[in-house]
Enzyme design. Structure first.
Site, short mmCIF file in Angstrom:
data_model
loop_
_atom_site.label_atom_id
_atom_site.label_comp_id
_atom_site.label_asym_id
_atom_site.label_seq_id
_atom_site.Cartn_x
_atom_site.Cartn_y
_atom_site.Cartn_z
N LYS A 1 54.16 43.49 39.02
CA LYS A 1 53.47 44.53 39.79
C LYS A 1 53.17 44.05 41.20
O LYS A 1 53.43 44.74 42.18
CB LYS A 1 52.15 44.90 39.09
CG LYS A 1 51.20 45.70 39.95
CD LYS A 1 49.93 46.06 39.21
CE LYS A 1 48.80 45.07 39.34
NZ LYS A 1 48.08 45.12 40.62
N ASN A 2 52.62 42.85 41.31
CA ASN A 2 52.17 42.37 42.62
C ASN A 2 53.33 42.04 43.55
O ASN A 2 53.12 41.87 44.75
CB ASN A 2 51.27 41.14 42.46
CG ASN A 2 49.90 41.53 41.95
OD1 ASN A 2 49.58 42.71 41.84
ND2 ASN A 2 49.09 40.53 41.61
N CYS B 1 35.61 46.47 45.93
CA CYS B 1 36.08 46.84 44.59
C CYS B 1 35.30 46.02 43.58
O CYS B 1 34.42 45.24 43.94
CB CYS B 1 37.58 46.62 44.45
SG CYS B 1 38.02 44.91 44.32
N ARG C 1 36.32 42.06 49.38
CA ARG C 1 37.73 42.15 49.74
C ARG C 1 37.99 42.80 51.11
O ARG C 1 38.59 43.88 51.20
CB ARG C 1 38.52 42.86 48.64
CG ARG C 1 38.36 42.16 47.31
CD ARG C 1 39.21 42.73 46.24
NE ARG C 1 40.60 42.31 46.35
CZ ARG C 1 41.54 42.67 45.48
NH1 ARG C 1 41.24 43.47 44.48
NH2 ARG C 1 42.77 42.24 45.61
N PRO C 2 37.59 42.14 52.17
CA PRO C 2 37.85 42.68 53.50
C PRO C 2 39.33 42.58 53.89
O PRO C 2 40.11 41.93 53.18
CB PRO C 2 37.02 41.78 54.41
CG PRO C 2 36.89 40.49 53.67
CD PRO C 2 36.90 40.84 52.21
N VAL C 3 39.72 43.22 54.99
CA VAL C 3 41.11 43.12 55.46
C VAL C 3 41.17 42.49 56.86
O VAL C 3 42.13 42.65 57.59
CB VAL C 3 41.84 44.48 55.46
CG1 VAL C 3 42.09 44.96 54.04
CG2 VAL C 3 41.08 45.53 56.25
N ASP D 1 44.18 35.76 38.71
CA ASP D 1 44.56 36.86 37.82
C ASP D 1 44.73 36.43 36.36
O ASP D 1 45.00 37.27 35.49
CB ASP D 1 45.86 37.53 38.32
CG ASP D 1 45.61 38.41 39.53
OD1 ASP D 1 44.44 38.64 39.89
OD2 ASP D 1 46.59 38.88 40.14
N ARG E 1 47.17 50.13 34.71
CA ARG E 1 47.49 49.76 36.10
C ARG E 1 48.42 48.56 36.14
O ARG E 1 49.14 48.38 37.13
CB ARG E 1 46.21 49.43 36.88
CG ARG E 1 45.35 50.63 37.19
CD ARG E 1 44.28 50.25 38.18
NE ARG E 1 44.87 49.40 39.21
CZ ARG E 1 44.30 48.32 39.75
NH1 ARG E 1 43.10 47.97 39.38
NH2 ARG E 1 44.91 47.62 40.66
C1 UD1 Z 1 46.58 39.64 45.68
C2 UD1 Z 1 46.92 40.24 44.35
C3 UD1 Z 1 45.76 40.06 43.39
C4 UD1 Z 1 45.36 38.61 43.31
C5 UD1 Z 1 45.10 38.05 44.72
C6 UD1 Z 1 44.83 36.56 44.73
C7 UD1 Z 1 48.42 42.05 44.90
C8 UD1 Z 1 48.64 43.52 44.95
N1 UD1 Z 1 47.22 41.64 44.51
O1 UD1 Z 1 45.49 40.40 46.20
O2 UD1 Z 1 46.17 40.53 42.11
O3 UD1 Z 1 44.16 38.51 42.57
O4 UD1 Z 1 46.26 38.27 45.55
O5 UD1 Z 1 45.90 35.87 44.19
O6 UD1 Z 1 49.32 41.26 45.16
N2 UD1 Z 1 40.40 37.99 52.18
C9 UD1 Z 1 39.65 38.11 53.33
N3 UD1 Z 1 40.16 38.83 54.36
C10 UD1 Z 1 41.39 39.43 54.30
C11 UD1 Z 1 42.14 39.32 53.11
C12 UD1 Z 1 41.62 38.58 52.07
O7 UD1 Z 1 38.55 37.58 53.43
O8 UD1 Z 1 41.80 40.08 55.28
C13 UD1 Z 1 39.85 37.23 51.04
C14 UD1 Z 1 39.63 38.09 49.80
O9 UD1 Z 1 38.40 38.77 49.83
C15 UD1 Z 1 39.71 37.04 48.70
C16 UD1 Z 1 40.77 36.06 49.24
O10 UD1 Z 1 40.82 36.30 50.64
O11 UD1 Z 1 38.48 36.39 48.57
C17 UD1 Z 1 42.15 36.20 48.66
O12 UD1 Z 1 42.56 37.55 48.79
P1 UD1 Z 1 44.08 37.97 48.89
O13 UD1 Z 1 44.95 36.80 48.57
O14 UD1 Z 1 44.30 38.69 50.17
O15 UD1 Z 1 44.20 39.01 47.72
P2 UD1 Z 1 45.06 40.32 47.71
O16 UD1 Z 1 46.31 40.14 48.52
O17 UD1 Z 1 44.19 41.49 47.99
#
Ligand code: UD1
Length: 426
Positions: free
Chosen positions: A22-23, A123, A128-130, A313, A405
């Site tokens: 999925k990921n 969530c 989970r910021p971007v 995960d 999901r």
């Molecule tokens: C992806 C996976 C998810 C997995 C995660 C970690 C997908 C669709 N999802 O999620 O299943 O649990 O990797 O292996 O592939 N962070 C920030 N700022 C950002 C982005 C992330 O602070 O802009 C933080 C997050 O809050 C978290 C950490 O970085 O604490 C890791 O997140 P990230 O690797 O980005 O997870 P996802 O890509 O959302």
């Protein structure tokens, strides 16, 4: 709302087909936005998140075709064509349903010079910021503002530019977003402190087939030289290491044995290591990985970490396993701040777990007892299924939509291996 009923105690034995990840599938399918040529994707799992993604792609104007016949493992083949994009906006309704939707930002920005994407919000497992996605794209020259809950991004005249993006922390999603934007930018873009997950390597493989040059995928430094036009491609999604790891643990927690065809040991490194320490036999067969357990497992300590570390995960599933092991295990979650939602539910089944901050102390008990349970996220829910497979008596797992999901035909795959499990509609 559907529920799953499990009567525990049967060992899980057999061969379990593993679908595409999925990921990996989500970013790979989003990469169709980078070109007007068709992208043919095989080994796409049939999951609720994939349906949400298709709704999102269709909302941008992508033509989506699915082959009528499923593959032998139940996965599908899609042909995606983004030759007439009608909208560069990703709505709140679709992004809040699935956070990975935010990955359309990089590709839309690189191809059309603009994008409007809803902020996903928090969530169940954390805030989970971007911010890392936004800071990275700004480094390539994008102007980004936040307005009414939306990210408004604009590329400079002449398009995104080259440069070095050094991520202050490792993020799978931010790495993928930047890789896709970079693939359609005719300049050298260096990503430092990049994520190394197999899903990243799979995306790099696709982007290379589409015409970008990518060095260092799977290491923390990637050098990407994009093109101003990318080609179509045929691609097969990498097998789902989390699905495979989950079924390996189903065998381990029930004293059973499973074979996971098509899954290479390299996808499961840290998970195999933890299982072996716990006393599970893991071997390679001609087809994939074989896992066999006999008797009570030993406690092992686990820290989640970015790949090649132990995946976050798989943390909830490992905790279910450790809840029944001999001894005390310390499980530390370093990726997400709120990923212990399964603990109170496992406790309802008799587990002895104490949480302090990001650490759980799990004192193994001999047997768990069935109970009605529910969880607020995907991996937490499946950990309850694992606990139910082991437990004495009946377990009802509520809110099955979380499982839908990320796990295709979970109940059927487990039932085919001897589990007493059924899905109850309602
Ligand atoms: C992806 C996976 C998810 C997995 C995660 C970690 C997908 C669709 N999802 O999620 O299943 O649990 O990797 O292996 O592939 N962070 C920030 N700022 C950002 C982005 C992330 O602070 O802009 C933080 C997050 O809050 C978290 C950490 O970085 O604490 C890791 O997140 P990230 O690797 O980005 O997870 P996802 O890509 O959302």
């Amino acid at each position: 709302m559907d529920r799953i009923r499990i009567r525990g105690g049967n060992p899980i034995r057999g061969k379990i087909p593993i679908g595409g990840a999925k990921n990996a599938a989500l970013p790979l399918m989003i990469a169709c936005l980078l070109t007007d040529a068709p992208l043919r994707m095989t080994n796409v799992p049939e999951l609720a998140d994939i349906k949400t993604l298709i709704d999102l792609l269709v909302s941008h104007g992508v033509d989506v075709q699915v082959a009528p016949e499923p593959m032998a493992n139940g996965c599908r083949t899609y042909t995606l064509r983004a030759n007439t994009i009608t909208s560069t906006t990703a709505s709140y309704d679709l992004v809040r349903k699935m956070r990975a939707s935010v990955l359309v930002l990089g590709p839309l920005l690189a191809r059309f010079g603009q994008a409007k994407v809803s902020l996903p919000g928090g969530c169940a497992i954390g805030t989970r910021p971007v911010n890392l996605h936004l800071a990275g794209l700004r480094e390539l020259g994008a102007e980004i503002e936040i307005e009414d809950g939306y990210i408004l991004a604009k590329a400079p005249k002449g398009g995104l530019k080259g440069g070095t993006v050094r991520f202050p922390m490792i993020s799978v999603g931010a790495t993928e977003d930047l890789m896709m934007a970079a693939a359609l930018t005719e300049a050298d873009i260096v990503l430092e402190n990049a994520a190394c997950e197999p899903e990243i390597v799979d995306l790099a493989k696709l982007l290379s087939t589409m015409g970008a040059s990518i060095e260092g995928a799977g290491s923390s430094r990637m050098v990407i030289r994009g093109r101003n036009q990318l080609m179509g491609a045929n691609h097969s999604v990498v097998p789902d290491r989390i699905e495979a790891g989950t079924y390996a643990m189903a065998a381990a927690i029930t004293g059973g044995s499973v074979e996971l065809p098509g899954v290479g040991a390299e996808l499961l490194g840290a998970v195999i290591e933890a299982l072996v320490h716990a006393g599970v036999e893991v071997s390679l067969s001609r087809e994939g990985v074989k896992v066999k357990a006999d008797g009570r497992l030993r406690a092992v300590d686990v820290n989640t970490a970015p790949f090649p570390g132990f995946p976050t995960d798989m943390q909830a599933q490992m905790m279910a396993l450790m809840a029944t092991a001999e001894g005390t295990s310390i499980i530390t979650e370093t990726i997400f701040e709120n990923r212990f939602m399964h603990v109170p539910e496992l406790a309802r089944m008799g587990a002895d777990i104490a949480v302090k901050g990001n650490t759980a102390v799990v004192r193994g008990v001999k047997t768990l007892k069935g109970a009605p349970v529910m969880a607020t996220d995907l991996r937490a829910s499946v950990s309850l299924v694992l606990a139910g497979l082991h437990a004495q008596g009946e377990t009802i797992v509520n809110r099955v939509y979380h499982l839908d999901r990320g796990y295709q035909a979970l109940d059927q795959k487990l039932a085919a291996c001897g589990a007493d499990i059924e899905r109850i509609a309602g």
